[in-house]
Scaffold this active site. Structure first.
Site, PDB file in Angstrom:
ATOM      1  N   ASP A 159       0.839  -1.203   0.000  1.00  0.00           N
ATOM      2  CA  ASP A 159       0.000   0.000   0.000  1.00  0.00           C
ATOM      3  C   ASP A 159       0.876   1.256   0.000  1.00  0.00           C
ATOM      4  OD1 ASP A 159      -2.440  -1.651   0.457  1.00  0.00           O
ATOM      5  OD2 ASP A 159      -1.395  -2.083   2.324  1.00  0.00           O
ATOM      6  N   HIS A 187      -4.552  -3.304   6.645  1.00  0.00           N
ATOM      7  CA  HIS A 187      -4.346  -3.617   5.231  1.00  0.00           C
ATOM      8  C   HIS A 187      -5.704  -4.031   4.667  1.00  0.00           C
ATOM      9  CE1 HIS A 187      -2.888  -5.160   1.477  1.00  0.00           C
ATOM     10  NE2 HIS A 187      -3.390  -6.340   1.744  1.00  0.00           N
TER      11      HIS A 187
HETATM   12  P1  NDP Z   1      -2.097 -15.467  -3.445  1.00  0.00           P
HETATM   13  O1  NDP Z   1      -0.721 -15.986  -3.465  1.00  0.00           O
HETATM   14  O2  NDP Z   1      -2.559 -14.585  -4.537  1.00  0.00           O
HETATM   15  O3  NDP Z   1      -2.387 -14.676  -2.079  1.00  0.00           O
HETATM   16  C1  NDP Z   1      -2.000 -15.210  -0.841  1.00  0.00           C
HETATM   17  C2  NDP Z   1      -2.541 -14.410   0.288  1.00  0.00           C
HETATM   18  O4  NDP Z   1      -1.990 -13.103   0.285  1.00  0.00           O
HETATM   19  C3  NDP Z   1      -4.055 -14.225   0.269  1.00  0.00           C
HETATM   20  O5  NDP Z   1      -4.532 -14.384   1.596  1.00  0.00           O
HETATM   21  C4  NDP Z   1      -4.220 -12.813  -0.192  1.00  0.00           C
HETATM   22  O6  NDP Z   1      -5.381 -12.230   0.321  1.00  0.00           O
HETATM   23  C5  NDP Z   1      -3.028 -12.183   0.477  1.00  0.00           C
HETATM   24  N1  NDP Z   1      -2.689 -10.857   0.039  1.00  0.00           N
HETATM   25  C6  NDP Z   1      -2.320  -9.861   0.858  1.00  0.00           C
HETATM   26  N2  NDP Z   1      -2.071  -8.767   0.200  1.00  0.00           N
HETATM   27  C7  NDP Z   1      -2.266  -9.030  -1.087  1.00  0.00           C
HETATM   28  C8  NDP Z   1      -2.196  -8.259  -2.241  1.00  0.00           C
HETATM   29  N3  NDP Z   1      -1.870  -7.000  -2.191  1.00  0.00           N
HETATM   30  N4  NDP Z   1      -2.452  -8.843  -3.400  1.00  0.00           N
HETATM   31  C9  NDP Z   1      -2.801 -10.117  -3.434  1.00  0.00           C
HETATM   32  N5  NDP Z   1      -2.908 -10.893  -2.360  1.00  0.00           N
HETATM   33  C10 NDP Z   1      -2.649 -10.354  -1.202  1.00  0.00           C
HETATM   34  O7  NDP Z   1      -3.124 -16.649  -3.280  1.00  0.00           O
HETATM   35  P2  NDP Z   1      -3.118 -18.104  -3.919  1.00  0.00           P
HETATM   36  O8  NDP Z   1      -4.488 -18.609  -3.700  1.00  0.00           O
HETATM   37  O9  NDP Z   1      -2.506 -18.124  -5.261  1.00  0.00           O
HETATM   38  O10 NDP Z   1      -2.116 -18.889  -2.982  1.00  0.00           O
HETATM   39  C11 NDP Z   1      -2.374 -19.179  -1.652  1.00  0.00           C
HETATM   40  C12 NDP Z   1      -1.596 -20.403  -1.238  1.00  0.00           C
HETATM   41  O11 NDP Z   1      -1.899 -20.674   0.126  1.00  0.00           O
HETATM   42  C13 NDP Z   1      -1.970 -21.633  -2.072  1.00  0.00           C
HETATM   43  O12 NDP Z   1      -0.805 -22.256  -2.518  1.00  0.00           O
HETATM   44  C14 NDP Z   1      -2.724 -22.498  -1.069  1.00  0.00           C
HETATM   45  O13 NDP Z   1      -2.502 -23.878  -1.270  1.00  0.00           O
HETATM   46  C15 NDP Z   1      -2.173 -22.043   0.261  1.00  0.00           C
HETATM   47  N6  NDP Z   1      -3.099 -22.230   1.349  1.00  0.00           N
HETATM   48  C16 NDP Z   1      -2.570 -22.549   2.547  1.00  0.00           C
HETATM   49  C17 NDP Z   1      -3.376 -22.814   3.627  1.00  0.00           C
HETATM   50  C18 NDP Z   1      -2.754 -23.220   4.892  1.00  0.00           C
HETATM   51  O14 NDP Z   1      -1.625 -22.857   5.140  1.00  0.00           O
HETATM   52  N7  NDP Z   1      -3.416 -23.977   5.728  1.00  0.00           N
HETATM   53  C19 NDP Z   1      -4.844 -22.727   3.514  1.00  0.00           C
HETATM   54  C20 NDP Z   1      -5.316 -22.326   2.232  1.00  0.00           C
HETATM   55  C21 NDP Z   1      -4.443 -22.079   1.192  1.00  0.00           C
HETATM   56  P3  NDP Z   1      -6.809 -12.261  -0.457  1.00  0.00           P
HETATM   57  O15 NDP Z   1      -7.305 -13.666  -0.340  1.00  0.00           O
HETATM   58  O16 NDP Z   1      -7.617 -11.277   0.313  1.00  0.00           O
HETATM   59  O17 NDP Z   1      -6.510 -11.842  -1.866  1.00  0.00           O
END
Ligand code: NDP
Length: 327
Positions: A159, A187
């Site tokens: 941000d 955020h």
């Molecule tokens: P991303 O890599 O795009 O995003 C990951 C996280 O970052 C989300 O929570 C997202 O929030 C957050 N975020 C914070 N700031 C930003 C920003 N400026 N722009 C985008 N995202 C931001 O998500 P993916 O779905 O591609 O990847 C998530 C990974 O996490 C996957 O590999 C999945 O398997 C894993 N995962 C792990 C879990 C666990 O540890 N138990 C549970 C579920 C998933 P927002 O959702 O608000 O965009």
């Protein structure tokens, strides 16, 4: 040669993870002379994709990369890590209640906090990226009581960088000539991007822009809603800019901020600026010797006060919701 630093990335098979791990392996996070060992964690459904990322890291033959741990085991992932970047989280899916998303993330962050508490290196620095980032960081702090609270932070640097970018475009100056914007608070779209103390080429931004209506209106909403604008344009959420700003956050924290420059970080509030103590709230900070310090004494006008209080209020509500998920 320096000893390698172990860096954990959770959710490493996701979009941000995929952009982030090569930056870490190239020295963008910790510097071009700092070897690293990457610990990548993801959940079992993402294990195969995670292994693919590991294969690409091998194929990229990064000279600084001294090892890769790719695992779905939280304990293995957390063992011995010096830096933890928490990107994994449960995404908000259509039709889900706020409380359901919160409850999923509370349980993830509780479990990962306990693993970091037991197995991470002493003095491990933690950066939470996954949303709700401030509140996930607060839960992590609660369940990792032996990690100093100063070591647990959340990302608002994206941000902050977005605000620098908007000012640079508006004034048609290099982004490196703009500094000391502030992101206050959460955020989320309640964050308050503040330019009252910002300068461009050494002069106050307000004097240069000469348009308070824009600075108090469209500028703020553009920064607040930039994430949604990226999703609309790209059909995916921001990843390269999120990864890059996570590197900026850790680099400045570890290596220090330049003299006369501050950055925004979500940190544990000590009550500075009358922000309630006990929230993870984004403040202007300077960093030295691996420690951040909140910049003190900035005058706050009435417009700012209202916005700072509103975002604090939202964080207090999130905190209450998170605690209600624990019981
Ligand atoms: P991303 O890599 O795009 O995003 C990951 C996280 O970052 C989300 O929570 C997202 O929030 C957050 N975020 C914070 N700031 C930003 C920003 N400026 N722009 C985008 N995202 C931001 O998500 P993916 O779905 O591609 O990847 C998530 C990974 O996490 C996957 O590999 C999945 O398997 C894993 N995962 C792990 C879990 C666990 O540890 N138990 C549970 C579920 C998933 P927002 O959702 O608000 O965009």
């Amino acid at each position: 040669e320096k000893d390698p630093v172990r860096v954990l990335v959770t959710g490493a098979a996701g979009q941000i993870g995929y952009a982030l791990v090569p930056m870490i392996a190239r020295g963008i996070m910790l510097g071009p002379d700092q070897p690293v060992i990457l610990h990548m964690l993801d959940i079992p459904p993402a294990a195969e994709a995670l292994n693919g990322v590991k294969m690409e890291l091998v194929d990229a033959a990064f000279p600084l990369l001294k090892g890769v741990v790719a695992t779905t085991d939280v304990v293995e992932a957390c063992t011995g890590v010096n830096i933890a970047v928490m990107v994994g989280g449960f995404p908000r899916k259509e039709g889900m209640e706020r409380k359901d998303v919160m409850s999923k993330n509370v349980s993830i962050y509780k479990a990962q906090a306990s693993a970091l508490e037991k197995y991470a290196a002493a003095n491990c620095k933690v950066l939470v990226v996954a949303n709700p980032a401030n509140t996930n960081a607060l839960i992590l702090k609660e369940f990792a009581p032996s990690i100093p609270e100063k070591n647990i932070t959340c990302l608002t640097r994206l941000d902050h960088n977005r605000a620098l970018g908007q000012i640079s475009e508006r004034l048609n100056v290099q982004v490196s000539d703009v500094k000391n914007v502030i992101i206050w608070g959460n955020h989320s779209s309640s964050q308050y991007p503040d330019v009252n103390h910002a300068t461009a080429v050494g002069k106050p931004v307000r004097e240069l822009v000469k348009d308070d209506e824009w600075l108090n209106g469209e500028f703020i909403t553009t920064v607040q809603q930039r994430g949604a604008a990226i999703i609309k344009a790209r059909k995916f959420s921001s990843a390269l800019s999120a990864a890059s700003s996570a590197c900026d956050h850790i680099r400045d924290w570890v290596i220090g901020t330049p003299e006369g420059t501050w950055v925004s970080m979500g940190v544990y509030s000590d009550g500075s600026y009358n922000v309630p103590a006990g929230l993870i709230y984004s403040f202007p900070v300077t960093c030295k010797n691996g420690e951040w310090t909140i910049v003190q004494g900035l005058p706050i006008d009435e417009f700012s006060r209202k916005k700072m209080d509103a975002t604090a209020e939202e964080l207090s509500e999130e905190k209450a919701l998170a605690y209600s998920c624990l019981s």
